[in-house]
Design a protein around this motif. Sequence first.
Motif, PDB file in Angstrom:
ATOM      1  N   ILE A   1       8.160  -2.972  -4.757  1.00 16.77           N
ATOM      2  CA  ILE A   1       9.540  -3.170  -3.806  1.00 16.77           C
ATOM      3  C   ILE A   1       9.804  -4.625  -4.045  1.00 16.77           C
ATOM      4  CG2 ILE A   1      10.808  -3.064  -1.894  1.00 16.77           C
ATOM      5  CD1 ILE A   1       9.523  -0.487  -1.303  1.00 16.77           C
ATOM      6  N   ALA A   2       8.930  -5.482  -3.650  1.00 20.70           N
ATOM      7  CA  ALA A   2       9.210  -7.074  -3.648  1.00 20.70           C
ATOM      8  C   ALA A   2       9.447  -7.445  -5.129  1.00 20.70           C
ATOM      9  CB  ALA A   2       8.177  -7.682  -3.093  1.00 20.70           C
ATOM     10  N   GLU A   3       8.764  -6.810  -6.117  1.00 20.47           N
ATOM     11  CA  GLU A   3       9.046  -7.134  -7.383  1.00 20.47           C
ATOM     12  C   GLU A   3      10.706  -6.941  -7.895  1.00 20.47           C
ATOM     13  OE1 GLU A   3       6.716  -6.961 -11.689  1.00 20.47           O
ATOM     14  OE2 GLU A   3       6.593  -5.282 -10.141  1.00 20.47           O
ATOM     15  N   GLU A   4      10.871  -5.780  -7.508  1.00 17.98           N
ATOM     16  CA  GLU A   4      12.432  -5.143  -7.548  1.00 17.98           C
ATOM     17  C   GLU A   4      13.447  -6.287  -7.135  1.00 17.98           C
ATOM     18  OE1 GLU A   4      13.802  -2.869  -9.117  1.00 17.98           O
ATOM     19  OE2 GLU A   4      12.208  -0.974  -9.076  1.00 17.98           O
TER      20      GLU A   4
ATOM     21  N   TYR B   1       1.143   4.976   5.766  1.00 10.92           N
ATOM     22  CA  TYR B   1       0.602   3.624   5.171  1.00 10.92           C
ATOM     23  C   TYR B   1       1.905   3.413   4.139  1.00 10.92           C
ATOM     24  CZ  TYR B   1      -3.482   3.094   7.448  1.00 10.92           C
ATOM     25  OH  TYR B   1      -4.612   3.037   8.398  1.00 10.92           O
ATOM     26  N   ILE B   2       2.433   4.414   3.341  1.00  6.68           N
ATOM     27  CA  ILE B   2       3.445   4.026   2.210  1.00  6.68           C
ATOM     28  C   ILE B   2       4.649   3.653   2.864  1.00  6.68           C
ATOM     29  CG2 ILE B   2       4.924   4.953   0.657  1.00  6.68           C
ATOM     30  CD1 ILE B   2       2.431   6.640  -0.445  1.00  6.68           C
ATOM     31  N   SER B   3       4.977   4.103   4.183  1.00  8.27           N
ATOM     32  CA  SER B   3       6.331   3.555   4.819  1.00  8.27           C
ATOM     33  C   SER B   3       5.788   1.833   5.310  1.00  8.27           C
ATOM     34  CB  SER B   3       6.492   4.620   6.078  1.00  8.27           C
ATOM     35  OG  SER B   3       6.757   5.783   6.006  1.00  8.27           O
ATOM     36  N   MET B   4       4.977   1.937   5.555  1.00  6.27           N
ATOM     37  CA  MET B   4       4.418   0.335   6.030  1.00  6.27           C
ATOM     38  C   MET B   4       4.421  -0.774   4.822  1.00  6.27           C
ATOM     39  SD  MET B   4       3.787   0.003   9.141  1.00  6.27           S
ATOM     40  CE  MET B   4       3.115  -1.739   8.945  1.00  6.27           C
ATOM     41  N   GLY B   5       4.091   0.026   3.796  1.00  7.53           N
ATOM     42  CA  GLY B   5       4.183  -0.768   2.426  1.00  7.53           C
ATOM     43  C   GLY B   5       5.658  -0.976   2.014  1.00  7.53           C
ATOM     44  N   THR B   6       6.456   0.027   2.224  1.00 10.95           N
ATOM     45  CA  THR B   6       8.011  -0.112   1.888  1.00 10.95           C
ATOM     46  C   THR B   6       8.593  -1.161   2.774  1.00 10.95           C
ATOM     47  OG1 THR B   6       7.872   2.303   1.231  1.00 10.95           O
ATOM     48  CG2 THR B   6      10.125   1.265   1.744  1.00 10.95           C
ATOM     49  N   ILE B   7       8.222  -1.114   4.025  1.00 13.02           N
ATOM     50  CA  ILE B   7       8.895  -1.934   5.010  1.00 13.02           C
ATOM     51  C   ILE B   7       8.563  -3.484   4.842  1.00 13.02           C
ATOM     52  CG2 ILE B   7       8.479  -2.683   7.459  1.00 13.02           C
ATOM     53  CD1 ILE B   7       8.329   0.093   8.182  1.00 13.02           C
ATOM     54  N   LEU B   8       7.034  -3.878   4.391  1.00 12.28           N
ATOM     55  CA  LEU B   8       6.858  -5.024   3.878  1.00 12.28           C
ATOM     56  C   LEU B   8       7.462  -5.506   2.696  1.00 12.28           C
ATOM     57  CD1 LEU B   8       2.772  -4.918   4.456  1.00 12.28           C
ATOM     58  CD2 LEU B   8       4.289  -6.247   5.966  1.00 12.28           C
ATOM     59  N   GLY B   9       7.776  -4.506   1.809  1.00 13.41           N
ATOM     60  CA  GLY B   9       8.392  -4.831   0.295  1.00 13.41           C
ATOM     61  C   GLY B   9       9.790  -5.394   0.904  1.00 13.41           C
ATOM     62  N   LEU B  10      10.495  -4.513   1.602  1.00 15.16           N
ATOM     63  CA  LEU B  10      11.785  -4.541   2.069  1.00 15.16           C
ATOM     64  C   LEU B  10      11.979  -6.302   2.803  1.00 15.16           C
ATOM     65  CD1 LEU B  10      13.006  -1.218   3.118  1.00 15.16           C
ATOM     66  CD2 LEU B  10      13.620  -2.298   1.085  1.00 15.16           C
TER      67      LEU B  10
ATOM     68  N   PHE C   1      13.714   3.854   7.233  1.00 16.85           N
ATOM     69  CA  PHE C   1      15.129   4.274   6.881  1.00 16.85           C
ATOM     70  C   PHE C   1      16.026   3.138   7.481  1.00 16.85           C
ATOM     71  CE2 PHE C   1      13.364   8.430   5.507  1.00 16.85           C
ATOM     72  CZ  PHE C   1      14.251   8.625   4.656  1.00 16.85           C
ATOM     73  N   ILE C   2      15.690   2.497   8.737  1.00 14.60           N
ATOM     74  CA  ILE C   2      16.553   1.711   9.542  1.00 14.60           C
ATOM     75  C   ILE C   2      16.485   0.511   8.687  1.00 14.60           C
ATOM     76  CG2 ILE C   2      16.617   0.266  11.517  1.00 14.60           C
ATOM     77  CD1 ILE C   2      15.566   2.662  13.322  1.00 14.60           C
ATOM     78  N   ILE C   3      15.557  -0.068   8.296  1.00 16.93           N
ATOM     79  CA  ILE C   3      15.336  -1.308   7.519  1.00 16.93           C
ATOM     80  C   ILE C   3      16.061  -1.177   6.273  1.00 16.93           C
ATOM     81  CG2 ILE C   3      13.739  -3.003   6.566  1.00 16.93           C
ATOM     82  CD1 ILE C   3      11.859  -2.609   8.719  1.00 16.93           C
ATOM     83  N   TYR C   4      15.615  -0.111   5.621  1.00 21.05           N
ATOM     84  CA  TYR C   4      16.279  -0.057   4.078  1.00 21.05           C
ATOM     85  C   TYR C   4      17.980   0.105   4.390  1.00 21.05           C
ATOM     86  CZ  TYR C   4      17.782   2.005  -0.043  1.00 21.05           C
ATOM     87  OH  TYR C   4      18.438   2.407  -1.382  1.00 21.05           O
TER      88      TYR C   4
END
Length: 236
Positions: A70-73, A136-145, A226-229
């Motif tokens: 996500i960070a790469e995006e 854990y994937i939700s946590m990864g998404t949050i970190l990437g965002l 969902f909130i952070i996204y």
Amino acid sequence: MTFSFKRMNAIFQKDWKDLYKNSYIIFTLAIPLAFAALLGRIGEDDSTMQSMPITLAFVIAGVFVQAAMIAEEKEKNTLRGLLLSPASTTEILIGKSALSLLMTVVVIIGSIILSDFQVENVAWFALLIIINLIFYISMGTILGLLSRTVMETTIIGMPVMLIFGLTPMFVSIIENKAILKLINFLPSERFSAAWSAIASGKGFADIGAHIVILLIWAIASLILTFIIYGKRQFDK
């Protein structure tokens, strides 16, 4: 807006192609496998240690790989396109999570094989894996965002790895009772405890208590994602 598998698959296919170009991610995925192979060679039978390669798989494949993609995006300014595309929030988040989920499952299966662990109850074990994957994937998404670059995900992610991944290794040397009580509610501790309960042949009453706590973590992390996204989408 209709739910489109085609849009999700397009996001997945793009991530799959990018994976081949990213040696950092491929190398990172090998860490839990190497640890599992080591435990297999020494014949470790402690339930806490047995669950460690799987916990590492969650943290490394589920959190770090997901955050890095996500960070790469964001670095390439392609996340803006996704945010403004016709795809819904759910479609984008599922599409961006599909590869990390697949890689995590592959690494978990590899870890079980290499470490020669015996899964006593497949149904309970599968439920534990699914709940932990969501968290854990939700946590990864949050970190990437929240990260601006791939390198930043590593810096921000280190505390996450220590807290949610390596804590079981240090519990024995912690004496503060208040800290131990907090640690006891962490997903890694609940997963390890559930693993021990399953291995001991315990019933629903014992295993179910751990499942409930893990479900709370999973649901809370999913809502936060969902909130952070949504905030990032609004900002863009």
